[in-house]
Design an enzyme around this catalytic site. Structure first.
Site, short mmCIF file in Angstrom:
data_model
loop_
_atom_site.label_atom_id
_atom_site.label_comp_id
_atom_site.label_asym_id
_atom_site.label_seq_id
_atom_site.Cartn_x
_atom_site.Cartn_y
_atom_site.Cartn_z
N HIS A 113 0.84 -1.20 0.00
CA HIS A 113 0.00 0.00 0.00
C HIS A 113 0.87 1.24 0.00
CE1 HIS A 113 -3.61 -2.37 0.59
NE2 HIS A 113 -2.92 -3.09 1.47
N GLY A 140 5.13 -22.02 11.07
CA GLY A 140 3.89 -21.35 11.47
C GLY A 140 4.05 -19.89 11.81
#
Length: 180
Positions: A113, A140
């Site tokens: 962004h 993970g």
């Protein structure tokens, strides 16, 4: 090569178009079906999600729940495994190599962004591809940031935030991820 209409990798574009919203809506329906299906019926990947993906290799598996932005830019190699709660924001091409393993909650982001708040409010972002080689293990809760390449055989430790390329057989850990 980016499969989204009007989006070129690395160029600023508005993510607030009707066409892109329609593609995101199709992806939401596909991941919802994938997550809601009985595992015995779903198999390795729900039918709607499999049809949406850019590529889904033989023997690959996506556990539920799973989330993606569009799906069309995701290319998963043979024997790759994505554990539960993986998220891929595929505004650009995402390649996951053969036999690569993604642990639970791994996130892959292609959207960068705009750093100016006013331009961000206009929906400006750019799409940077993420390329992950073969035989990689991403533990993970690791996060892979836009524009990253991870070489074959690399290992990403649990919880790492990968903000730089990782060479073949490299091992990284930490926030930001550093060689170990």
């Amino acid at each position: 090569m980016n499969a989204l209409p009007g989006v070129e990798d690395g160029a600023w574009y508005s993510c607030l178009t009707d066409e892109l919203e329609a593609l995101r809506a199709a992806a939401r329906r596909a991941v919802s079906e994938h997550s809601a299906m009985d595992p015995g019926q779903r198999g390795a990947c729900g039918p709607r999600l499999r049809g949406l993906l850019g590529g889904f290799g033989e023997g690959a598996m996506i556990e539920a729940p799973f989330h993606c932005a569009y799906g069309v830019n995701i290319h998963i190699g043979d024997g790759a495994y994505l554990n539960a709660f993986c998220t891929i924001l595929d505004t650009a091409r995402v390649e996951i190599g053969e036999r690569t393993l993604l642990g639970p909650g791994v996130h892959i982001y292609c959207a960068d962004h705009h750093h100016d708040a006013d331009k961000r409010a206009e929906g400006l972002e750019r799409a940077l591809p993420v390329i992950i080689g073969a035989d990689v293990w991403i533990s993970g809760r690791a996060v892979i940031l836009p524009g990253i390449t991870i070489g074959d055989g690399a290992l990403i430790a649990a919880g790492a935030v990968v903000s730089r390329d990782v060479p073949a057989n490299g091992k990284v850990a930490g926030v930001p991820a550093r060689p170990i």
